[in-house]
Design an enzyme around this catalytic site. Structure first.
Site, PDB file in Angstrom:
ATOM      1  N   SER A  64       0.795  -1.235   0.000  1.00  0.00           N
ATOM      2  CA  SER A  64       0.000   0.000   0.000  1.00  0.00           C
ATOM      3  C   SER A  64       0.826   1.283   0.000  1.00  0.00           C
ATOM      4  O   SER A  64       0.275   2.350  -0.267  1.00  0.00           O
ATOM      5  CB  SER A  64      -0.912   0.035   1.226  1.00  0.00           C
ATOM      6  OG  SER A  64      -2.132  -0.555   0.915  1.00  0.00           O
ATOM      7  N   LYS A  67       0.512   3.382  -2.981  1.00  0.00           N
ATOM      8  CA  LYS A  67      -0.668   4.215  -3.245  1.00  0.00           C
ATOM      9  C   LYS A  67      -0.325   5.708  -3.206  1.00  0.00           C
ATOM     10  O   LYS A  67      -0.951   6.511  -3.885  1.00  0.00           O
ATOM     11  CB  LYS A  67      -1.769   3.903  -2.227  1.00  0.00           C
ATOM     12  CG  LYS A  67      -2.344   2.494  -2.373  1.00  0.00           C
ATOM     13  CD  LYS A  67      -3.269   2.160  -1.210  1.00  0.00           C
ATOM     14  CE  LYS A  67      -3.847   0.753  -1.339  1.00  0.00           C
ATOM     15  NZ  LYS A  67      -4.545   0.330  -0.109  1.00  0.00           N
ATOM     16  N   TYR A 189      -2.979  -2.228 -10.731  1.00  0.00           N
ATOM     17  CA  TYR A 189      -2.971  -2.070  -9.266  1.00  0.00           C
ATOM     18  C   TYR A 189      -2.139  -3.157  -8.575  1.00  0.00           C
ATOM     19  O   TYR A 189      -1.329  -2.867  -7.693  1.00  0.00           O
ATOM     20  CB  TYR A 189      -4.420  -2.075  -8.751  1.00  0.00           C
ATOM     21  CG  TYR A 189      -4.523  -2.079  -7.244  1.00  0.00           C
ATOM     22  CD1 TYR A 189      -4.266  -0.927  -6.501  1.00  0.00           C
ATOM     23  CD2 TYR A 189      -4.857  -3.251  -6.557  1.00  0.00           C
ATOM     24  CE1 TYR A 189      -4.337  -0.938  -5.112  1.00  0.00           C
ATOM     25  CE2 TYR A 189      -4.931  -3.266  -5.172  1.00  0.00           C
ATOM     26  CZ  TYR A 189      -4.669  -2.105  -4.463  1.00  0.00           C
ATOM     27  OH  TYR A 189      -4.738  -2.132  -3.086  1.00  0.00           O
ATOM     28  N   TYR A 240      -4.469   2.863   7.694  1.00  0.00           N
ATOM     29  CA  TYR A 240      -5.728   2.118   7.799  1.00  0.00           C
ATOM     30  C   TYR A 240      -6.607   2.784   8.860  1.00  0.00           C
ATOM     31  O   TYR A 240      -6.677   4.009   8.905  1.00  0.00           O
ATOM     32  CB  TYR A 240      -5.454   0.634   8.097  1.00  0.00           C
ATOM     33  CG  TYR A 240      -4.368   0.068   7.193  1.00  0.00           C
ATOM     34  CD1 TYR A 240      -4.550   0.053   5.814  1.00  0.00           C
ATOM     35  CD2 TYR A 240      -3.174  -0.400   7.703  1.00  0.00           C
ATOM     36  CE1 TYR A 240      -3.563  -0.447   4.973  1.00  0.00           C
ATOM     37  CE2 TYR A 240      -2.184  -0.903   6.863  1.00  0.00           C
ATOM     38  CZ  TYR A 240      -2.387  -0.918   5.508  1.00  0.00           C
ATOM     39  OH  TYR A 240      -1.405  -1.391   4.683  1.00  0.00           O
ATOM     40  N   VAL A 258       1.057  -3.780   3.904  1.00  0.00           N
ATOM     41  CA  VAL A 258       0.957  -5.078   4.571  1.00  0.00           C
ATOM     42  C   VAL A 258       2.214  -5.944   4.409  1.00  0.00           C
ATOM     43  O   VAL A 258       2.327  -6.992   5.022  1.00  0.00           O
ATOM     44  CB  VAL A 258      -0.283  -5.894   4.134  1.00  0.00           C
ATOM     45  CG1 VAL A 258      -1.573  -5.240   4.595  1.00  0.00           C
ATOM     46  CG2 VAL A 258      -0.305  -6.122   2.639  1.00  0.00           C
TER      47      VAL A 258
HETATM   48  N1  GLU Z   1      -2.212  -5.090  -2.458  1.00  0.00           N
HETATM   49  C1  GLU Z   1      -2.786  -5.077  -1.151  1.00  0.00           C
HETATM   50  C2  GLU Z   1      -4.294  -5.213  -1.239  1.00  0.00           C
HETATM   51  O1  GLU Z   1      -4.881  -4.597  -2.069  1.00  0.00           O
HETATM   52  C3  GLU Z   1      -2.405  -3.818  -0.467  1.00  0.00           C
HETATM   53  C4  GLU Z   1      -2.809  -3.862   0.958  1.00  0.00           C
HETATM   54  C5  GLU Z   1      -2.001  -2.987   1.855  1.00  0.00           C
HETATM   55  O2  GLU Z   1      -0.767  -2.956   1.830  1.00  0.00           O
HETATM   56  O3  GLU Z   1      -2.667  -2.310   2.626  1.00  0.00           O
HETATM   57  O4  GLU Z   1      -4.914  -5.949  -0.520  1.00  0.00           O
END
Ligand code: GLU
Length: 304
Positions: A64, A67, A189, A240, A258
């Site tokens: 993530s 992002k 993605y 989060y 994650v």
């Molecule tokens: N590729 C992971 C997902 O979409 C990213 C999750 C993360 O790192 O928060 O579930």
């Protein structure tokens, strides 16, 4: 003068003693293979001096954290128009929750939850000639490091198990907030999330967010006001449903993934990255968060 090197070394030895190292994310099978006892930290200050300790040169999946980079790239291409497709409010929900999306007519709460990042991915797919390789070049240029790459095994592993992301993308499509084909957007993605980096590379890539949009090679990628907004989003939405706790304990804008990575920054002062794959109950690196709390406490430096 703050002795960052000494502080990082103390943090690393304290972390090694910690009994509870958190739990590895297993929902992406490829991530479950990582050794839980790893810990690395790397800090670069505004004079580009580097300090590091532990496994700071070990590659891991940034997940993530990517992002923030896709958002920055989208903003650098279409500017304020991004905010017509995604909101800027914290969700207070886990990263992959779908309920708010229905309540709010397909406009994701922010670009750092999965649904928001999928909309950003859609924007990039629409505007880039070769979306995956153009994005990779953007990231490589920020760090001046062509060795940065996708991990195809991780991308493939998530493609097979990313049912919630398929659900989110289909929901977005049903609300008209996804312009391209669901499979094409998710392929992008999953690849952006699969990028592998070490702590040292992460601090280089994120240097521009602590340096008013200017990367280590003195190239301006974002305006001061665009960086202000991205940093605000990292502070309020980067962890989060634990962004409040991270602001409370650490007091820096940042983003976690994650894969166990966290990158955080103090504008005008430093950028720091930690990696420890064990996560706490909210999905943030357990030791990474503790390490950054120790850093801002020991240095008495935070945005507050
Ligand atoms: N590729 C992971 C997902 O979409 C990213 C999750 C993360 O790192 O928060 O579930």
């Amino acid at each position: 003068m703050i002795d960052y090197q000494k502080i990082l070394e103390t943090i690393t030895s304290n972390c090694a003693l910690s009994k509870d190292k958190g739990e590895i994310a297993t929902y992406i099978p490829e991530l479950a293979k990582v050794d839980r006892s790893r810990f690395g930290i790397h800090l670069v200050n505004s004079e580009k001096k580097e300090f590091q300790s532990g496994d700071s040169n070990e590659l891991f999946s940034i997940q993530s954290i990517s992002k923030v980079l896709s958002l920055a790239y989208a903003i650098s291409i279409i500017g304020e128009a991004v905010w017509q497709r995604v909101d800027v409010e914290p969700s207070g929900d886990p990263f992959n929750h779908l309920s708010l999306l229905e309540l709010e007519n397909g406009i994701p709460r922010n670009p750092l939850i999965n649904a928001g990042a999928i909309v950003i991915a859609d924007i990039l797919v629409s505007h880039l000639e070769n979306p995956k390789s153009d994005f990779l070049q953007f990231v490589r240029k920020l760090a001046n490091d062509d060795s940065i790459d996708f991990d195809p095994n991780v991308a493939q592993s998530e493609k097979k198990t990313g049912f919630r992301n398929y659900a989110a993308a289909n929901l977005l499509k049903s609300y008209g907030n996804l312009k391209n084909d669901v499979d094409i957007v998710l392929d992008f993605y999953f690849h952006q999330c699969s990028i592998a980096m070490n702590c040292a590379q992460l601090t280089k890539v994120f240097y521009l967010f602590m340096n008013r949009g200017v990367c280590q090679q003195n190239i301006t990628h974002l305006s001061i006001s665009q960086v202000k907004r991205i940093n605000a989003l990292m502070l309020t939405c980067g962890f989060y449903d634990e962004a409040g706790e991270f602001a409370f304990e650490v007091g820096l804008p940042g983003k976690s993934g994650v894969g166990g990575g966290i990158v955080a920054l103090l504008p005008g002062k430093y950028c720091v990255a930690t990696w420890s794959p064990g996560l706490n109950a909210k999905g943030n690196s357990k030791l990474g968060m503790e390490a950054l709390e120790k850093l801002t406490t020991a240095t008495a430096q935070s945005i507050f």
